[in-house]
Every structure is written in structure tokens, then in C-alpha cells.
Design an enzyme around this catalytic site. Sequence first.
Site, PDB file in Angstrom:
ATOM      1  N   HIS A  71     119.023   5.667  19.130  1.00 13.12           N
ATOM      2  CA  HIS A  71     119.796   4.480  19.465  1.00 13.12           C
ATOM      3  C   HIS A  71     120.329   3.756  18.233  1.00 13.12           C
ATOM      4  O   HIS A  71     120.911   2.676  18.355  1.00 13.12           O
ATOM      5  CB  HIS A  71     118.931   3.523  20.294  1.00 13.12           C
ATOM      6  CG  HIS A  71     118.465   4.112  21.583  1.00 13.12           C
ATOM      7  ND1 HIS A  71     119.222   4.082  22.737  1.00 13.12           N
ATOM      8  CD2 HIS A  71     117.328   4.795  21.902  1.00 13.12           C
ATOM      9  CE1 HIS A  71     118.568   4.700  23.713  1.00 13.12           C
ATOM     10  NE2 HIS A  71     117.412   5.139  23.229  1.00 13.12           N
ATOM     11  N   LYS A  79     110.840   0.822 -15.162  1.00 11.47           N
ATOM     12  CA  LYS A  79     109.550   0.161 -15.334  1.00 11.47           C
ATOM     13  C   LYS A  79     109.484  -0.558 -16.685  1.00 11.47           C
ATOM     14  O   LYS A  79     108.988  -1.690 -16.783  1.00 11.47           O
ATOM     15  CB  LYS A  79     108.415   1.179 -15.227  1.00 11.47           C
ATOM     16  CG  LYS A  79     108.210   1.762 -13.841  1.00 11.47           C
ATOM     17  CD  LYS A  79     107.092   2.790 -13.863  1.00 11.47           C
ATOM     18  CE  LYS A  79     106.868   3.408 -12.488  1.00 11.47           C
ATOM     19  NZ  LYS A  79     105.795   4.431 -12.520  1.00 11.47           N
ATOM     20  N   GLU A 133     112.345  11.759  -5.396  1.00  8.26           N
ATOM     21  CA  GLU A 133     111.875  11.591  -6.766  1.00  8.26           C
ATOM     22  C   GLU A 133     111.653  12.934  -7.464  1.00  8.26           C
ATOM     23  O   GLU A 133     111.710  13.012  -8.695  1.00  8.26           O
ATOM     24  CB  GLU A 133     110.579  10.774  -6.769  1.00  8.26           C
ATOM     25  CG  GLU A 133     110.297  10.083  -8.093  1.00  8.26           C
ATOM     26  CD  GLU A 133     109.212   9.041  -7.994  1.00  8.26           C
ATOM     27  OE1 GLU A 133     109.441   7.912  -8.439  1.00  8.26           O
ATOM     28  OE2 GLU A 133     108.134   9.363  -7.444  1.00  8.26           O
TER      29      GLU A 133
END
Length: 440
Positions: free
Chosen positions: A315, A429, A294
Site C-alpha cells: 500500500h 565520524k 556498507e
Amino acid sequence: MPFVQSIESAHAERIGTDGVTTAAFDDALARSAEALDWLRARHADGALPLLRLPAARDDLPPIRDAARRLSAGASDVVILGTGGSSLGGQTLAQLAGHGVAGLGLLRDGPRLHFMDNLDGDTYGALLAKLPLATTRFVAISKSGGTAETLMQTIAALSAVKAAGLEARTPELFLGLSEPAKPGKRNGLRALLDAHRIAMLDHDTGVGGRFSVLTNVGLLPAAVLGLDIAAVRSGAATALAPVLERCPPSEVPAAVGAALSVALATTQRKSIAVMLAYADKLERFTRWYVQLWAESLGKNGKGTTPVAALGPVDQHSQLQLFIAGPRDKLITVVTTSSAGRGPRMAADLAELCGEGNFAGKTMGDLAAAEGRATAETLAKNGCPVRTIHIDKLDEASLGELLMHFMLETIIAARLLGVDPFDQPAVEEGKVLAKRYLAGHS
């Protein structure tokens, strides 16, 4: 002892053509001197309050007092907030065992719940199962207008009311947001003030993703009994070489930033992997992802952060790191785990065909795997930075957190972007609230 950072295995002279050249690194490191001057100037004039936090102590007693009030008689404490309002607190809380796989549910109370995502099924089930009479809610939003936090808070207030506990609402809730500003609406303050709920002030000069050293991050840590002054002291260790006017080569954050930027701009290393070898650093890797992404992802610049945990991600991701596209800088963080944990019985080690396990501990294997992973990556030509923490505690974690906040700011200066805004996020937003209102 401060943590030890090494970038030797990221240099072309050591690993080959995918490493950073001496010329490219030296150029970026020299340019970081301007960023260090800027940081010192902002510390001197107080324009970047983050830089004053490591030395601050006068705000710690109110944080501890609030933590005691929240903990008294509480079985559960629910932290409502997303992104920077939550990840810093989670990172520190893991030192006390919170959120550690297999251990978190067994630690002493109060139980901590960070509800940092918005999922109606999850949150509805939580409210239905919590013992509301002994639960405390902390709502955190810097602006006071975060939609997710507002909805979570409204739902919690409604649940407490439905449970017949409305008279105890001021006791069961706490808010944390910016002080009220004339002409600017703060929805969280309006909501909580109407219910006579106490509020703590969010530092107006410290953005959410940089707020781990403020009450946002330190309050959950204090609830769990962690030494929040030691967190600040560790942060001061990371800041010290900047304030002491050390040359860039002696400032670990400048070295890290120069390495990342030089690899990105000259070697097309567009991915920054944070691989930590400790369960109690898992949330740190997620905190780093938000901080780096960000802060730097602007104007077509920045690198993509990836969180990984060792040994488990050996893994799942290591195959790609070694044999996939050569587009990554991998930071391997290890701790002094040797000699720690259960010790292997010789007869059982022989029984499963692993005689070398005899007398060794789980920590011995984890330490060996961390070292082996870094060396294997380097031998295969992958740029690797290593960070070793001798003792993982409040001070060392505070140092690590401050290091990466500084590294991020310095990298932003080198890239020519503002690390403190997030315009693309703000657009989303606004659209989300518009769609919620039924507008197309």
C-alpha cells in the site's frame, strides 16, 4: 527444511527485456567460482573468523551465562550500540516478539530496548522513565570509540549515580568490545574498567555488520530465551555447499550474488528491494540494508538496498515497484503463513461483502498476497527473486542471515571491492567529533 530460493522470474526468457539474460547470468555465476575458492581458503586458514562461527559451540556457554546474569531480577535490558552492534541482535530478538508491532509490548519480560539511534529527547525520556534499580545496560562497540555508544553509556552511568545506585553499577552494566591493544585507546573499556564493570570480548576478526553470529547478536537472543545453538546450526546449513565444493549453480549464495551483479552491470538494476512477508522479519530487512549498502557501496559500485514489509508496503511502495523506473531487483521473502492466525466467521464475512473470506485465516490472505505480489511484478516485467521459508525459527533465520552474508561477500568479489571496510563512514565520524569539539 532449508529455505527455497527461485530466480526463475528474474530471467529475460520469463519476464522480458528487463530480466537478466542467460549469457550475463552464466558469466557472473562462472566468475563466482573464484569467490567460492577464496571463501574455502579463508575457512581453511582461519583468516575470516566469520566462516568458523557456524560450527563453533565453545563460546555459547559464556553467552548464556551473561544472559542469565542480565535477566536475573531485571525488568528491562537496554542495548547501547549502533549499526552492526545492534541490528543483528534486533533481527534475532524479533523471533521472540521483540519489536513486533502490536505484540512487542505484550511479550513476557524482561523488556528489551535497542537504543541504536542518537536522539537526546528520546534517550533522556527513556532514562527518566526506566526503573533503574531493575534495569541492566549493555554497551557494545567493537572499537570502543563509537561516539554514540560512549555518550549513551556516560549518560546511563550518570543516571544510575543520580538515582543513588552507584554502588550497584558493576551489577547493572556490561560491556562488549575488542580486547585492549597496546598503544591503542579503547574509550569504552577505559570508561567501564574505571567503574569495575565486566567486559565481554568482541571478536577482533568479525566486523560489526557481520557480527550477528557472535556474542553481539546472540547475547540479546539468549536474554529472550532463544536457542542460539540452533541459530549457528542454521548458519552452517547455508555455508555447507561452499565447504562441500558444490558448483556455483548449487550454492544459493553464489546464485543470488551472480543475479544481483549481472542485473546491476548489464541491465542497470541499481536498487535491491528486500520485501519480507512476516512481521518477525522486519528487522531482518533493515539488517540487510546495512550489510549490503556498507559492504558494496565503494568506488562507484554497488546497488542501493531498500527495506520493505509485506503486506503493508503493498500500500505504499508496490505502485512504484511495478509502474515506476525499471531499476530494481525485488526479493520477495515468504513464510508458511497459510492457516495461521484468526479465522474469519462466515456471517461477518458476508456482512462486509467478502463471502470468500469465510473460514479463511489472516495467514491465508497474507500467503495469497505474497504469491500475488511476486507474480504481478514478474508479469509486469520486473525481475523478482523469491525465497520461501517453511518454518521461521532460529535455524531458518540463522540460515537466512548466513546466506546473505555469503552473498554479500561473493558479490563484493565479483564487483572488485572490499566488503569489510567503510572508509567513507570513517571520514564522517572524524568530522563529527571535530565539529563537536567546536572546530570549524
